[in-house]
Scaffold this active site. Structure first.
Site, PDB file in Angstrom:
ATOM      1  N   GLY A  14      59.927  17.457  40.147  1.00 34.99           N
ATOM      2  CA  GLY A  14      60.147  16.965  41.741  1.00 34.99           C
ATOM      3  C   GLY A  14      58.953  17.675  42.466  1.00 34.99           C
ATOM      4  O   GLY A  14      58.864  17.738  43.584  1.00 34.99           O
ATOM      5  N   GLY A  17      53.153  16.872  41.234  1.00 37.89           N
ATOM      6  CA  GLY A  17      52.558  15.978  40.016  1.00 37.89           C
ATOM      7  C   GLY A  17      53.635  14.613  40.260  1.00 37.89           C
ATOM      8  O   GLY A  17      53.115  13.631  40.091  1.00 37.89           O
ATOM      9  N   THR A 142      45.961  17.844  30.215  1.00 37.80           N
ATOM     10  CA  THR A 142      45.951  18.316  31.611  1.00 37.80           C
ATOM     11  C   THR A 142      46.841  17.339  32.572  1.00 37.80           C
ATOM     12  O   THR A 142      47.205  16.299  32.121  1.00 37.80           O
ATOM     13  CB  THR A 142      44.574  18.578  32.302  1.00 37.80           C
ATOM     14  OG1 THR A 142      44.495  19.055  33.551  1.00 37.80           O
ATOM     15  CG2 THR A 142      43.803  17.473  32.179  1.00 37.80           C
ATOM     16  N   CYS A 147      46.728  18.037  43.197  1.00 35.38           N
ATOM     17  CA  CYS A 147      47.462  17.059  44.109  1.00 35.38           C
ATOM     18  C   CYS A 147      48.325  18.099  44.825  1.00 35.38           C
ATOM     19  O   CYS A 147      48.935  19.224  44.239  1.00 35.38           O
ATOM     20  CB  CYS A 147      48.276  16.051  43.632  1.00 35.38           C
ATOM     21  SG  CYS A 147      49.025  16.568  42.029  1.00 35.38           S
ATOM     22  N   HIS A 209      43.371  31.417  33.088  1.00 36.83           N
ATOM     23  CA  HIS A 209      44.372  31.761  34.157  1.00 36.83           C
ATOM     24  C   HIS A 209      44.701  33.364  33.928  1.00 36.83           C
ATOM     25  O   HIS A 209      44.335  34.231  34.484  1.00 36.83           O
ATOM     26  CB  HIS A 209      45.451  30.800  34.325  1.00 36.83           C
ATOM     27  CG  HIS A 209      45.136  29.797  34.638  1.00 36.83           C
ATOM     28  ND1 HIS A 209      45.689  28.481  34.376  1.00 36.83           N
ATOM     29  CD2 HIS A 209      43.948  29.136  35.484  1.00 36.83           C
ATOM     30  CE1 HIS A 209      45.253  27.507  35.033  1.00 36.83           C
ATOM     31  NE2 HIS A 209      44.245  28.006  35.642  1.00 36.83           N
TER      32      HIS A 209
HETATM   33  P1  NAD Z   1      54.760  22.163  41.162  1.00 39.81           P
HETATM   34  O1  NAD Z   1      54.428  23.568  41.430  1.00 39.81           O
HETATM   35  O2  NAD Z   1      54.755  21.110  42.230  1.00 39.81           O
HETATM   36  O3  NAD Z   1      56.287  22.247  40.482  1.00 39.81           O
HETATM   37  C1  NAD Z   1      57.274  22.767  41.247  1.00 39.81           C
HETATM   38  C2  NAD Z   1      58.520  21.848  40.871  1.00 39.81           C
HETATM   39  O4  NAD Z   1      59.065  22.172  39.585  1.00 39.81           O
HETATM   40  C3  NAD Z   1      59.645  21.941  41.688  1.00 39.81           C
HETATM   41  O5  NAD Z   1      59.660  21.216  42.778  1.00 39.81           O
HETATM   42  C4  NAD Z   1      60.697  21.516  40.650  1.00 39.81           C
HETATM   43  O6  NAD Z   1      60.867  20.327  40.893  1.00 39.81           O
HETATM   44  C5  NAD Z   1      60.270  21.952  39.263  1.00 39.81           C
HETATM   45  N1  NAD Z   1      60.716  23.324  38.985  1.00 39.81           N
HETATM   46  C6  NAD Z   1      60.439  24.369  39.315  1.00 39.81           C
HETATM   47  N2  NAD Z   1      61.247  25.350  38.812  1.00 39.81           N
HETATM   48  C7  NAD Z   1      62.270  24.790  38.243  1.00 39.81           C
HETATM   49  C8  NAD Z   1      63.239  25.004  37.248  1.00 39.81           C
HETATM   50  N3  NAD Z   1      63.610  26.394  36.779  1.00 39.81           N
HETATM   51  N4  NAD Z   1      63.986  23.965  36.732  1.00 39.81           N
HETATM   52  C9  NAD Z   1      63.575  22.788  36.941  1.00 39.81           C
HETATM   53  N5  NAD Z   1      62.875  22.297  37.660  1.00 39.81           N
HETATM   54  C10 NAD Z   1      61.865  23.284  38.222  1.00 39.81           C
HETATM   55  O7  NAD Z   1      54.095  21.856  39.701  1.00 39.81           O
HETATM   56  P2  NAD Z   1      52.875  20.566  39.959  1.00 39.81           P
HETATM   57  O8  NAD Z   1      52.095  21.053  40.676  1.00 39.81           O
HETATM   58  O9  NAD Z   1      53.753  19.235  39.991  1.00 39.81           O
HETATM   59  O10 NAD Z   1      52.310  20.695  38.470  1.00 39.81           O
HETATM   60  C11 NAD Z   1      52.906  20.276  37.333  1.00 39.81           C
HETATM   61  C12 NAD Z   1      51.997  20.795  36.203  1.00 39.81           C
HETATM   62  O11 NAD Z   1      50.865  20.281  36.278  1.00 39.81           O
HETATM   63  C13 NAD Z   1      52.071  22.399  36.050  1.00 39.81           C
HETATM   64  O12 NAD Z   1      51.931  22.386  34.701  1.00 39.81           O
HETATM   65  C14 NAD Z   1      50.741  22.570  36.651  1.00 39.81           C
HETATM   66  O13 NAD Z   1      50.194  23.781  36.318  1.00 39.81           O
HETATM   67  C15 NAD Z   1      49.738  21.483  36.247  1.00 39.81           C
HETATM   68  N6  NAD Z   1      48.677  21.232  36.994  1.00 39.81           N
HETATM   69  C16 NAD Z   1      49.017  21.061  38.451  1.00 39.81           C
HETATM   70  C17 NAD Z   1      47.787  20.743  39.288  1.00 39.81           C
HETATM   71  C18 NAD Z   1      48.028  20.267  40.788  1.00 39.81           C
HETATM   72  O14 NAD Z   1      47.050  20.169  41.358  1.00 39.81           O
HETATM   73  N7  NAD Z   1      49.230  20.323  41.181  1.00 39.81           N
HETATM   74  C19 NAD Z   1      46.678  20.484  39.017  1.00 39.81           C
HETATM   75  C20 NAD Z   1      46.357  21.015  37.483  1.00 39.81           C
HETATM   76  C21 NAD Z   1      47.358  21.256  36.762  1.00 39.81           C
END
Ligand code: NAD
Length: 410
Positions: A14, A17, A142, A147, A209
């Site tokens: 949610g 991504g 990755t 976003c 990191h």
């Molecule tokens: P995010 O920070 O938006 O994720 C938060 C979401 O994770 C929450 O909204 C919830 O849906 C879920 N969540 C959090 N804790 C939870 C729990 N205990 N149980 C169930 N669901 C839970 O993450 P993102 O930005 O979508 O990133 C997803 C992955 O991609 C991660 O591994 C991140 O490191 C990687 N990533 C993200 C980006 C980016 O720009 N967003 C870039 C490179 C890599």
């Protein structure tokens, strides 16, 4: 009819991504898209946002609208969305994978494809354990986009898109099929990585990191900053930090080489971080003379701050429990450490970071000569799944079933 026209895909997550992936998939002709958002109230927030706005708006560079699309169904209950899915894509931080996989497991059909974007380390051991033998697993190196959600369930912004995305599968023989499906669905060039072990060891985030957090901690662990004083993250890399990052990266490359030599598994994908930086940011780095200068002069990293938390009075301090630690240590470095133990490769630089991160997270990951049971249970190191020697590691990597009776004893 093309493959996608009869394809049901479910996105699990949610966050940022998931906000990109669910509407993006729906923009592909005829794909049925489900969104499984089990966390808190997210599913109802999505439904309300989508209903009121008419879909999730994706914005690209310069805020250019790229389209507004809505998944066909959104639910916090796996039974509402998973049945009928041929492809399930988990897009969440790695610490959420286990609860998501547990919830979907009863509804995932035999023969379907389940993976994580990105997978981080050891996804295949956990997913095989929870989903069983008849599923093709995949892990992406990755997330293809940088976003951020702008308005929950309504709008997301793509800040940058990777040119290519590496993907591996378990069993490895399915990689061509999965890579070509993901490439068509995501609209990025997907290249094949020979096995998921290479994704685990080739994850550079686990070096960069926690390694930079460790250096920042050594320099000013108790420092308190004004709102504009929080240090840059990547640009903080000085010669001393770079020396340490290089040592961690050298250790991962040594583990990969030992694995290839002793098991024949193809590990060429696991490269040193300097090579990775130069390839990934070839246009952005203006001074390639040293690893430190590559970090300091990378335009793509400019202005990105170290993670910090508020401590009152508008002051901040560095956040040593941030994602850079809570995701990249248990689902990155500790997994790689577990693999290093199986090859007998010493990892003193990685151990130093894991030890300090243990104190930040309040979890012991290392015990004398091995992994601590407390940390093991919170990680995805292969030993958690009864993989205690190289033969078992090869079997798990080739996608052979991990014996249930072994798992029952862990
Ligand atoms: P995010 O920070 O938006 O994720 C938060 C979401 O994770 C929450 O909204 C919830 O849906 C879920 N969540 C959090 N804790 C939870 C729990 N205990 N149980 C169930 N669901 C839970 O993450 P993102 O930005 O979508 O990133 C997803 C992955 O991609 C991660 O591994 C991140 O490191 C990687 N990533 C993200 C980006 C980016 O720009 N967003 C870039 C490179 C890599």
């Amino acid at each position: 009819m093309s493959d996608e026209e009869s394809l049901k895909v479910v996105v699990c997550g949610g966050g940022n991504g998931a906000h990109v992936l669910a509407p993006l998939l729906k923009s592909r002709t005829g794909v049925e898209v489900g969104l499984f958002a089990p966390y808190g109230e997210e599913a109802s927030l999505f439904r309300r946002g989508i209903e009121e706005a008419g879909g999730i708006l994706i914005r690209g560079k310069g805020d250019r609208p790229l389209g507004r699309y809505a998944p066909d169904v959104v639910s916090s209950r796996a039974e509402d969305v998973i049945p009928g899915a041929r492809l399930v894509i988990v897009v969440s931080p790695a610490f959420a994978h286990e609860s998501i996989l547990r919830e979907i497991a009863p509804y995932v059909a035999r023969g379907s494809i389940v993976g994580a974007v990105p997978s981080r380390g050891g996804f295949e051991y956990m997913a095989r354990d929870l989903l069983g033998p008849d599923i093709t697993l995949f892990g992406a190196q990755t997330l293809p986009w940088a976003c951020r959600t702008v308005k929950f369930g309504r709008e997301v912004r793509i800040l940058g898109q990777k040119r290519v995305l590496g993907v591996a599968t378990s069993p490895p023989s399915r990689v061509g099929e999965v890579a070509s499906l993901l490439s068509r669905l995501l609209g990025v060039k997907v290249y094949e990585i020979p096995n998921m072990l290479a994704v685990t060891l080739g994850n550079v985030g686990q070096v960069i990191h926690p390694g930079i957090m460790y250096s920042l901690w050594r320099r000013g662990r108790d420092a308190v900053y004004g709102p504009d004083e929080v240090p840059d993250f990547y640009a903080s890399v000085d010669e001393d930090t770079a020396f340490h990052l290089a040592a961690m990266s050298d250790e991962l490359v040594s583990v990969a080489r030992a694995l290839q030599a002793r098991t024949g598994l193809e590990m060429g994908h696991v490269r040193h971080i300097k090579d990775w930086l130069l390839e990934s940011y070839s246009q952005d780095i203006s001074d390639r003379s040293s690893l430190a200068r590559c970090f300091q002069t990378n335009a793509a990293y400019r202005g990105l701050k170290a993670p910090a938390v508020r401590v009152g009075d508008g002051k901040l301090r560095l956040d040593f429990q941030s994602r850079y630690v809570s995701e990249d240590v248990p689902f990155g470095l500790v997994v790689s450490k577990g693999i290093a133990l199986l090859t007998g490769t010493p990892t003193p630089a990685i151990d130093r970071v894991i030890r300090v991160a243990s104190s930040w997270l309040g979890v012991e990951f290392l015990a004398s000569g091995g992994l601590h049971p407390e940390g093991l249970a919170r990680s995805r190191a292969p030993q958690r799944y009864g993989i205690d020697d190289l033969d078992q590691l090869v079997s798990a990597t080739q996608g052979e079933m991990i014996a249930r009776e072994v798992l029952a004893t862990v």
